[in-house]
Write a protein that holds these residues in place. Structure first.
Motif, short mmCIF file in Angstrom:
data_model
loop_
_atom_site.label_atom_id
_atom_site.label_comp_id
_atom_site.label_asym_id
_atom_site.label_seq_id
_atom_site.Cartn_x
_atom_site.Cartn_y
_atom_site.Cartn_z
N ASP A 182 0.82 -1.29 -0.04
CA ASP A 182 0.05 -0.02 -0.01
C ASP A 182 1.13 1.25 -0.09
OD1 ASP A 182 -2.23 -1.72 0.13
OD2 ASP A 182 -2.80 -1.37 2.13
N ILE A 183 1.74 1.10 0.56
CA ILE A 183 2.69 2.33 0.96
C ILE A 183 3.41 2.63 -0.35
CG2 ILE A 183 4.72 1.44 2.11
CD1 ILE A 183 4.66 3.89 3.77
N TYR A 194 -4.98 -0.26 -5.14
CA TYR A 194 -5.11 0.77 -6.02
C TYR A 194 -6.40 1.67 -5.74
CZ TYR A 194 -0.94 -0.68 -8.27
OH TYR A 194 0.15 -1.06 -8.82
N SER A 195 -7.05 1.52 -4.48
CA SER A 195 -8.21 2.30 -3.89
C SER A 195 -7.91 2.91 -2.71
CB SER A 195 -9.46 1.36 -3.94
OG SER A 195 -9.97 0.92 -5.26
N GLN A 196 -6.99 3.87 -2.74
CA GLN A 196 -6.49 4.50 -1.46
C GLN A 196 -6.71 5.98 -1.60
OE1 GLN A 196 -2.68 3.61 0.22
NE2 GLN A 196 -2.29 2.27 -1.25
N MET A 200 -0.91 9.12 1.78
CA MET A 200 -1.42 7.93 2.66
C MET A 200 -0.80 8.27 4.03
SD MET A 200 -0.11 4.82 3.99
CE MET A 200 -0.02 3.16 3.04
N GLU A 201 0.47 8.52 4.07
CA GLU A 201 1.40 8.75 5.53
C GLU A 201 0.55 9.85 6.58
OE1 GLU A 201 2.67 8.86 2.44
OE2 GLU A 201 4.90 8.61 2.40
N VAL A 228 8.34 7.63 5.05
CA VAL A 228 8.03 6.43 6.21
C VAL A 228 8.12 5.10 5.35
CG1 VAL A 228 6.02 5.60 7.32
CG2 VAL A 228 6.66 8.17 7.19
N VAL A 229 8.71 3.90 6.15
CA VAL A 229 8.54 2.62 5.72
C VAL A 229 7.67 1.77 6.64
CG1 VAL A 229 10.71 2.90 4.44
CG2 VAL A 229 10.87 2.34 6.80
#
Length: 570
Positions: free
Chosen positions: A10-11, A119-121, A125-126, A566-567
């Motif tokens: 996702d990331i 692919y629906s985000q 995101m972070e 970010v990981v």
């Protein structure tokens, strides 16, 4: 079984996305630069004045996304909400999604974030999954300011005559921390305060969060803060935040948080993000203010109600819709093959561990049997006069025969049903779902509430227990009986009900799956969130402060010191 293709994390998907400037996203909604306040290049807050400016525009079709009773891993409501919003654009329609801001409890605990997936985000995101624009921190500060003023008032003479043993207002923190559930405060020297037993809730369970989600204006929020009841005097009279002279300062702390946040999806669909999650211990819906903006800004407004239809959707219908005055045109009930297999009661799923091997074997009979829960949740939507659509959230491990078993159930129920691949394909993978939802939303609506507010508290509780959960009877601990009598004596009996119940079962026992009937629902305690405007029964061993698992997600989160990225965040 579908051929599994390699999908980045996702990331990785989110960090590779090409985002539009947030001004361009606002323009898609009919908002100008003067309507928003920028938080960097890709996030903004929407000024409340925009609601008035948009009032002459027609209402969008209003769609709520709910689900079957979920597994501990979740069944993809947020991902479906994002994918469905994206899919409408593939049909030549405009859409806005309205979702909840995630708590750092699940973000660093078990479930992960609430930005969708694949692919629906929602992006960035972070920021979405961490601090965003600071709303949850403002809620923590406002809640704890009131807590401090309560203890300070008692320390300095207690002019209001507050009975310390009656205080129900607890401090909050937005992490899962079981050590804080029950504490003794005020230990030490006399100047350190008066010792008393208290505890912490998670921030998203705070009444301040509920007020943010249900308020309709800054004035309304100020008035709701004033009505908060924190406990009683020695002669059993309720004590409010207004009497403690705390409501004004709380409003000041929340004056920026009241503005809905604007982000975008991977396909640049506008995403309104406001208020918090946890429909098991709160009402679990995004804000009325976000919906009042989104309903005027597109052809479709797609929002999400937490957990299964017995919890989040029931509260959406009977609490949120009462406050907003908006009426849903359709409801999506998300189901997965794995969830329906789990509802046979044959399997056990543990967060952080692989699914049981036997659960991954082809078994359409298990899916059909476990669909008893799907049938009940569809029934729960229909009880409110709303047209349901079943979404089969597709996983690569699903077999065609298992998917067909869900279609069979849908045909038996006379309900539209669509297979959706939005996680792997984005909006293009949810076009069939979008078409089905559009058809359902065009049907005449017969929306109605489950119960009348004038009914006694117990009658409203028992209506939800029987009609929505399938319970045979409701029992009340002695303390709950006393609290109900006090609330009705103090004039709070007319409020709607916000049940605090496990999200993992229709019963009070999270291990009970499927759609049982005739069981007993135990009410341990009943609280009154007078400012938010609901009565808050605690069912069984429900906790308002979660704990972390043996290997919390926080162990995997870090920062790449070379790039600053970010990981490990999903």
């Amino acid at each position: 079984m579908a051929v599994e293709k390699t999908i980045p994390s996702d990331i990785e998907i989110a960090q590779a996305a090409r985002l539009e400037p947030i001004e361009a996203i606002a323009e898609k909604m009919g908002l100008g630069r003067d309507d928003i306040e920028l938080y960097g290049d890709y996030m903004a807050k929407i000024k409340l004045e925009a609601i008035e400016r948009l009032q002459d525009r027609p209402n969008a079709r209003y769609v709520v996304v709910t689900a079957v009773t979920p597994t501990p891993l979740g069944e993809g409501k947020s991902t479906t909400t994002v994918g469905l919003g994206q899919a409408f654009h593939h049909m030549g329609k405009t859409a806005v999604i309205a979702i909840r801001q995630p708590s750092q409890g699940p973000t660093f605990g078990i479930k992960g974030g609430a930005a969708g997936g694949g692919y629906s985000q929602v992006v960035p995101m972070e920021q979405f999954n961490l601090h965003l624009t600071g709303d949850i921190h403002a809620i923590t500060a406002a809640n704890n300011l009131l807590a401090a003023m309560i203890d300070n008032h008692i320390y300095h003479g207690n002019a209001l005559g507050i009975d310390p043993y009656s205080i129900t207002w607890r401090r909050v923190l937005d992490v899962s921390d079981r050590e804080l559930r029950n504490i003794v405060a005020g230990l030490g020297a006399r100047s350190d305060g008066r010792p008393r037993q208290t505890g912490f809730d998670i921030t998203v369970a705070s009444e301040v969060m509920a007020i943010l989600a249900l308020t309709t204006s800054l004035r309304d929020m100020r008035e709701r803060f004033g009505r908060i009841v924190i406990g009683h005097t020695y002669d059993k009279k309720p004590v409010t935040a207004e009497e403690l002279r705390a409501a004004g300062a709380m409003t000041v702390l929340m004056k920026e948080a009241i503005k809905p946040n604007l982000l975008q999806t991977l396909e640049r669909t506008p995403a309104l993000v406001h208020a918090g999650p946890f429909a098991n211990i709160a009402h679990g819906n995004s804000s009325v203010l976000a919906d009042r903006i989104g309903i005027k800004a597109a052809d479709f407004l797609v929002t999400e109600a937490g957990f299964g239809a017995d919890i989040g959707a029931e509260k959406f219908f009977n609490i949120k819709c009462r406050t907003s005055g908006l009426r849903p045109d359709a409801a999506v009930v998300v189901a997965t093959v794995r969830a329906l297999k789990l509802h046979t009661g044959k399997y056990r799923v543990t967060p952080g561990r692989p699914l049981p091997e036997e659960m991954l074997q082809e078994n359409p009979d298990d899916v059909y049997q476990g669909a008893s829960n799907l049938r009940k949740q569809v029934e729960n939507v229909r009880k409110h006069g709303v047209t349901p659509v079943i979404c089969i959230n597709h996983f690569a491990t699903d077999y065609e025969s298992e998917v067909e078993a869900i279609f069979t159930v849908a045909r038996e129920l006379g309900v539209r049903c669509a297979l959706s691949n939005h996680w792997a394909e984005g909006g293009a993978g949810a076009v069939d779902l979008a078409r089905a939802v559009a058809e359902a939303a065009d049907e005449p609506s017969d929306f109605h509430f489950l119960y009348e507010l004038e009914r006694p508290i117990k009658e409203k509780i028992e209506t939800i227990a029987r009609e929505i959960y399938g319970a045979g009877e409701v029992t009340y601990d002695r303390v709950a009986e006393r609290q109900i009598r006090e609330y009705e004596r103090n004039g709070f009996g007319h409020l709607p009900i916000c049940m605090a119940k496990t999200h993992l079962s229709l019963t009070a026992d999270p291990s009970v799956k499927g759609a049982p009937t005739g069981f007993t629902l135990p009410i341990r305690e009943v609280r009154a969130s007078v400012g938010a405007g609901f009565i808050y029964p605690l069912v069984g061993e429900m906790r308002t402060m979660p704990g972390l698992p043996s290997h919390p997600a926080a162990e995997r989160v870090d920062i790449d010191l070379e790039t600053g990225r970010v990981v490990g965040l999903f």
